[in-house]
Design a protein around this motif. Structure first.
Motif, PDB file in Angstrom:
ATOM      1  N   GLN A 148     -16.728 -17.663   2.429  1.00  0.00           N
ATOM      2  CA  GLN A 148     -17.833 -18.582   2.313  1.00  0.00           C
ATOM      3  C   GLN A 148     -17.897 -19.775   2.553  1.00  0.00           C
ATOM      4  O   GLN A 148     -17.373 -20.641   1.751  1.00  0.00           O
ATOM      5  CB  GLN A 148     -18.426 -18.131   0.781  1.00  0.00           C
ATOM      6  CG  GLN A 148     -19.002 -16.834   0.659  1.00  0.00           C
ATOM      7  CD  GLN A 148     -20.174 -16.368   1.080  1.00  0.00           C
ATOM      8  OE1 GLN A 148     -21.133 -17.196   1.420  1.00  0.00           O
ATOM      9  NE2 GLN A 148     -20.518 -15.112   1.456  1.00  0.00           N
ATOM     10  N   LEU A 149     -18.129 -20.453   3.592  1.00  0.00           N
ATOM     11  CA  LEU A 149     -17.757 -21.718   4.172  1.00  0.00           C
ATOM     12  C   LEU A 149     -18.519 -22.587   3.428  1.00  0.00           C
ATOM     13  O   LEU A 149     -17.944 -23.588   2.786  1.00  0.00           O
ATOM     14  CB  LEU A 149     -17.998 -21.798   5.683  1.00  0.00           C
ATOM     15  CG  LEU A 149     -17.813 -23.192   6.211  1.00  0.00           C
ATOM     16  CD1 LEU A 149     -16.593 -23.444   6.101  1.00  0.00           C
ATOM     17  CD2 LEU A 149     -18.174 -23.282   7.795  1.00  0.00           C
ATOM     18  N   GLY A 150     -19.841 -22.497   3.285  1.00  0.00           N
ATOM     19  CA  GLY A 150     -20.728 -23.451   2.721  1.00  0.00           C
ATOM     20  C   GLY A 150     -20.185 -23.648   1.325  1.00  0.00           C
ATOM     21  O   GLY A 150     -20.303 -24.762   0.621  1.00  0.00           O
ATOM     22  N   TRP A 151     -19.859 -22.707   0.332  1.00  0.00           N
ATOM     23  CA  TRP A 151     -19.752 -22.801  -0.899  1.00  0.00           C
ATOM     24  C   TRP A 151     -18.341 -23.361  -1.105  1.00  0.00           C
ATOM     25  O   TRP A 151     -18.222 -24.076  -1.954  1.00  0.00           O
ATOM     26  CB  TRP A 151     -19.910 -21.234  -1.591  1.00  0.00           C
ATOM     27  CG  TRP A 151     -21.264 -20.789  -1.852  1.00  0.00           C
ATOM     28  CD1 TRP A 151     -21.695 -19.992  -1.062  1.00  0.00           C
ATOM     29  CD2 TRP A 151     -22.325 -21.485  -2.532  1.00  0.00           C
ATOM     30  NE1 TRP A 151     -23.242 -19.735  -1.342  1.00  0.00           N
ATOM     31  CE2 TRP A 151     -23.562 -20.892  -2.351  1.00  0.00           C
ATOM     32  CE3 TRP A 151     -22.498 -22.596  -3.426  1.00  0.00           C
ATOM     33  CZ2 TRP A 151     -24.662 -21.010  -3.079  1.00  0.00           C
ATOM     34  CZ3 TRP A 151     -23.591 -22.750  -4.092  1.00  0.00           C
ATOM     35  CH2 TRP A 151     -24.844 -21.897  -3.877  1.00  0.00           C
ATOM     36  N   THR A 152     -17.365 -23.146  -0.130  1.00  0.00           N
ATOM     37  CA  THR A 152     -16.207 -23.697  -0.157  1.00  0.00           C
ATOM     38  C   THR A 152     -16.375 -25.180  -0.209  1.00  0.00           C
ATOM     39  O   THR A 152     -15.488 -26.086  -1.011  1.00  0.00           O
ATOM     40  CB  THR A 152     -15.345 -23.005   0.888  1.00  0.00           C
ATOM     41  OG1 THR A 152     -15.028 -21.700   0.695  1.00  0.00           O
ATOM     42  CG2 THR A 152     -13.812 -23.768   0.870  1.00  0.00           C
ATOM     43  N   LEU A 153     -17.102 -25.586   0.849  1.00  0.00           N
ATOM     44  CA  LEU A 153     -17.121 -27.083   1.010  1.00  0.00           C
ATOM     45  C   LEU A 153     -17.911 -27.701  -0.151  1.00  0.00           C
ATOM     46  O   LEU A 153     -17.463 -28.940  -0.513  1.00  0.00           O
ATOM     47  CB  LEU A 153     -18.313 -27.307   2.396  1.00  0.00           C
ATOM     48  CG  LEU A 153     -17.509 -26.787   3.372  1.00  0.00           C
ATOM     49  CD1 LEU A 153     -18.572 -27.059   4.857  1.00  0.00           C
ATOM     50  CD2 LEU A 153     -16.417 -27.419   4.248  1.00  0.00           C
ATOM     51  N   LEU A 154     -18.920 -26.847  -0.579  1.00  0.00           N
ATOM     52  CA  LEU A 154     -19.618 -27.773  -1.986  1.00  0.00           C
ATOM     53  C   LEU A 154     -18.704 -27.922  -2.843  1.00  0.00           C
ATOM     54  O   LEU A 154     -18.586 -28.895  -3.762  1.00  0.00           O
ATOM     55  CB  LEU A 154     -20.696 -26.764  -2.219  1.00  0.00           C
ATOM     56  CG  LEU A 154     -21.770 -27.244  -3.533  1.00  0.00           C
ATOM     57  CD1 LEU A 154     -22.104 -28.641  -3.074  1.00  0.00           C
ATOM     58  CD2 LEU A 154     -22.795 -26.193  -3.708  1.00  0.00           C
ATOM     59  N   VAL A 155     -17.832 -26.746  -3.377  1.00  0.00           N
ATOM     60  CA  VAL A 155     -16.869 -26.913  -4.397  1.00  0.00           C
ATOM     61  C   VAL A 155     -15.793 -28.158  -4.093  1.00  0.00           C
ATOM     62  O   VAL A 155     -15.460 -28.814  -5.050  1.00  0.00           O
ATOM     63  CB  VAL A 155     -15.965 -25.760  -4.572  1.00  0.00           C
ATOM     64  CG1 VAL A 155     -14.813 -25.845  -5.368  1.00  0.00           C
ATOM     65  CG2 VAL A 155     -16.706 -24.534  -5.243  1.00  0.00           C
ATOM     66  N   CYS A 156     -15.287 -28.245  -2.831  1.00  0.00           N
ATOM     67  CA  CYS A 156     -14.385 -29.239  -2.581  1.00  0.00           C
ATOM     68  C   CYS A 156     -15.158 -30.673  -2.598  1.00  0.00           C
ATOM     69  O   CYS A 156     -14.387 -31.752  -3.118  1.00  0.00           O
ATOM     70  CB  CYS A 156     -14.172 -29.296  -1.165  1.00  0.00           C
ATOM     71  SG  CYS A 156     -12.962 -27.845  -0.780  1.00  0.00           S
ATOM     72  N   ALA A 157     -16.460 -30.767  -2.231  1.00  0.00           N
ATOM     73  CA  ALA A 157     -17.289 -32.165  -2.455  1.00  0.00           C
ATOM     74  C   ALA A 157     -17.170 -32.539  -3.698  1.00  0.00           C
ATOM     75  O   ALA A 157     -17.091 -33.648  -4.310  1.00  0.00           O
ATOM     76  CB  ALA A 157     -18.563 -32.112  -1.924  1.00  0.00           C
ATOM     77  N   LEU A 158     -17.537 -31.552  -4.750  1.00  0.00           N
ATOM     78  CA  LEU A 158     -17.833 -31.964  -6.196  1.00  0.00           C
ATOM     79  C   LEU A 158     -16.504 -32.269  -6.743  1.00  0.00           C
ATOM     80  O   LEU A 158     -16.282 -33.217  -7.573  1.00  0.00           O
ATOM     81  CB  LEU A 158     -18.490 -30.726  -6.937  1.00  0.00           C
ATOM     82  CG  LEU A 158     -19.994 -30.247  -6.446  1.00  0.00           C
ATOM     83  CD1 LEU A 158     -20.147 -29.057  -7.024  1.00  0.00           C
ATOM     84  CD2 LEU A 158     -20.643 -31.466  -6.933  1.00  0.00           C
ATOM     85  N   ALA A 159     -15.136 -31.504  -6.093  1.00  0.00           N
ATOM     86  CA  ALA A 159     -14.037 -32.026  -6.852  1.00  0.00           C
ATOM     87  C   ALA A 159     -13.630 -33.135  -6.373  1.00  0.00           C
ATOM     88  O   ALA A 159     -13.021 -34.276  -7.195  1.00  0.00           O
ATOM     89  CB  ALA A 159     -13.021 -31.057  -6.568  1.00  0.00           C
ATOM     90  N   ALA A 160     -13.825 -33.771  -5.013  1.00  0.00           N
ATOM     91  CA  ALA A 160     -13.596 -34.985  -4.499  1.00  0.00           C
ATOM     92  C   ALA A 160     -14.471 -36.271  -5.322  1.00  0.00           C
ATOM     93  O   ALA A 160     -13.568 -37.224  -5.595  1.00  0.00           O
ATOM     94  CB  ALA A 160     -14.049 -35.041  -3.132  1.00  0.00           C
TER      95      ALA A 160
END
Length: 376
Positions: free
Chosen positions: A353-365
Motif C-alpha cells: 500500500q504505497l499511499g498509506w506507507t507514505l502517510l505513516v512516514c510523513a506523520l513520523a517525520a
C-alpha cells in the motif's frame, strides 16, 4: 582544484548505491516472472539490499578508521563487482537474494566511506553546504537509475541490469585507484566500537536523526519497491515506470536547490526539516487519494522534494559531537538508520500500500522534527 575533483568523485561514489538500488527497481517484475515468485517476494530483494547494506556500513566504517579511507573503498567496490558477477550466474531466487546481499554489503562502502571523507575535509556550515550541493547532484540518481533500468529490462531483462551494475563498479574502482586521496588524519586514534555505540545509544538527538533519515528514505524507496507493481496493476509498462523517475528527479532536485538557497539566506536547518515533513504530508495525502490512477505520480513530486530538502540538513548535523571518531560513528549511525529502513521496506512490501506507507512516514517525520525545532 583538488577539492573540486574530490567533490566530483565523492558525488559519483554517493550516487553509486542509489543508482544500484533504483536501477534494480524496474527489474523487480521481470525477476518475479523469471523465478516464478509473487510481488511480495520480488519486492523483498530491496529489503534484503538495505539490511545487508546496514551491516556493510558498520564494517566498512570501522575498517576505514583502522586502515584508511582509500584501501577500504577499493576493497568494497571489488566485493560489489564480484557479488554482481555471482548474481549473473545464479539459477534460484534464494541464490539471487544471497548475491544481492553480498553486493549490498560491498556497495555500503560508497556511502559510509565517502561521507567520512567529506567530514574529514569539511565541517560545520561548510559541510552543510557541501551536502546541499551533493543533494542537488544526487537528485539525478533516481532518474538515471529508473530510466536506464527500464530500458535495460525492456531489451535484456534483469541480467542486463546486473551487467550494467558490474561495469559501473569496475569503472568506479578504476577511478578511485587513480584519484581517491587518503584523508584519514595521521593522529586519529582507533575509537572503541563498544564505547562509541554506548555514547550513541544514549544520545536522544542522534536517535531523532536516525528516525528522520529512515522515514524520508522509506518514503522514497517504497515508491521504487512498490511502484513497478502499481504500474503493472494500472496496465502501464516498466518503461513508463522508468520515465516517472525523470519526473521525480525534478522534484528531488528542486528540494535540494530550495534547501541550498534557503540555507544561504540564513534559514535554520531544523526549520527546513520540519517544513520538509509538512510538504511530505501534503504529498502523501494526495497519493492516497489518487492511488487508483496514474495521476498519483504527480504528488510523488512533493514527497521527493521533501527528501531533497531534509536529508542534507539531517546528515550534515548528525555527527557533530563525534568528530574524534567519525568513521566508527558514521558506521554505527548508518547501521542504525539502514536497519530501520530495511525493516520499514519489508513491511511496505508486505502490505503493498504505497499511499498509506507514505502517510505513516510523513506523520513520523513531523513527530520527530517538531521536538528538534522546539528544543532549538
Amino acid at each position: 582544484m583538488m577539492l573540486k575533483n574530490l567533490l566530483v568523485l565523492a558525488v559519483a561514489l554517493l550516487m553509486f548505491p542509489q543508482i544500484a538500488q533504483t536501477l534494480y527497481s524496474p527489474a523487480l517484475a521481470d525477476i518475479g516472472q523469471a523465478f516464478a515468485v509473487g510481488p511480495e517476494a520480488a519486492g523483498q530483494t530491496l529489503s534484503v539490499y538495505f539490511l545487508a547494506f546496514a551491516f556493510g556500513v558498520v564494517v566498512w566504517g570501522r575498517l576505514c578508521d583502522r586502515f584508511g579511507r582509500r584501501p577500504v573503498m577499493l576493497a568494497g567496490l571489488a566485493l560489489y563487482g564480484a557479488a554482481t558477477a555471482l548474481a549473473l550466474g545464479v539459477r534460484s531466487f534464494n541464490g539471487l537474494l544471497l548475491a544481492q546481499a553480498l553486493a549490498a554489503f560491498g556497495a555500503a562502502v560508497g556511502s559510509v566511506v565517502t561521507q567520512t571523507v567529506l567530514r574529514d575535509r569539511f565541517s560545520g556550515a561548510e559541510l552543510a553546504q557541501v551536502f546541499s550541493v551533493v543533494g542537488i547532484a544526487l537528485a539525478a540518481s533516481p532518474a538515471i537509475g529508473l530510466f536506464t533500468g527500464a530500458g535495460l529490462v525492456q531489451h535484456f531483462g534483469y541480467r542486463g541490469v546486473l551487467t550494467a551494475l558490474l561495469l559501473l563498479a569496475l569503472t568506479l574502482w578504476t577511478w578511485c585507484l587513480w584519484a581517491l586521496p587518503e584523508t584519514r588524519p595521521a593522529s586519529l586514534p582507533t575509537a572503541s566500537l563498544r564505547g562509541t555505540l554506548g555514547l550513541m545509544l544514549k544520545d536522544a538527538a542522534l536517535w531523532r536523526s536516525v528516525g528522520l533519515v529512515a522515514v524520508f528514505n522509506i518514503a522514497l524507496f517504497s515508491y521504487y519497491s512498490l511502484g513497478p507493481f502499481v504500474f503493472q496493476r494500472l496496465g502501464l509498462s516498466a518503461e513508463q515506470f522508468g520515465y516517472s523517475g525523470v519526473l521525480l528527479a525534478l522534484g528531488s532536485g528542486l528540494g535540494a536547490w530550495l534547501n541550498k538557497g534557503l540555507l544561504k539566506r540564513g534559514a535554520g536547518s531544523e526549520q527546513l526539516v520540519l517544513a520538509a515533513g509538512g510538504v511530505m504530508l501534503v504529498g502523501s495525502v494526495l497519493v492516497v487519494l489518487l492511488q487508483d490512477r496514474w495521476l498519483f505520480v504527480l504528488p510523488m513530486l512533493l514527497v521527493v522534494m521533501a527528501f531533497g530538502m531534509a536529508i542534507p540538513n539531517v546528515l550534515g548535523a548528525a555527527l557533530t559531537a563525534y568528530r574524534d571518531r567519525l568513521g566508527t560513528a558514521g558506521a554505527l549511525f548508518g547501521l542504525l538508520y539502514y536497519l530501520v529502513i530495511g525493516v520499514g521496506l519489508t513491511l511496505a512490501a508486505w502490505v503493498q500500500q504505497l499511499g498509506w506507507t507514505l502517510l505513516v512516514c510523513a506523520l513520523a517525520a513531523l513527530c520527530l522534527a517538531i521536538p528538534r525545532t522546539v528544543r532549538n
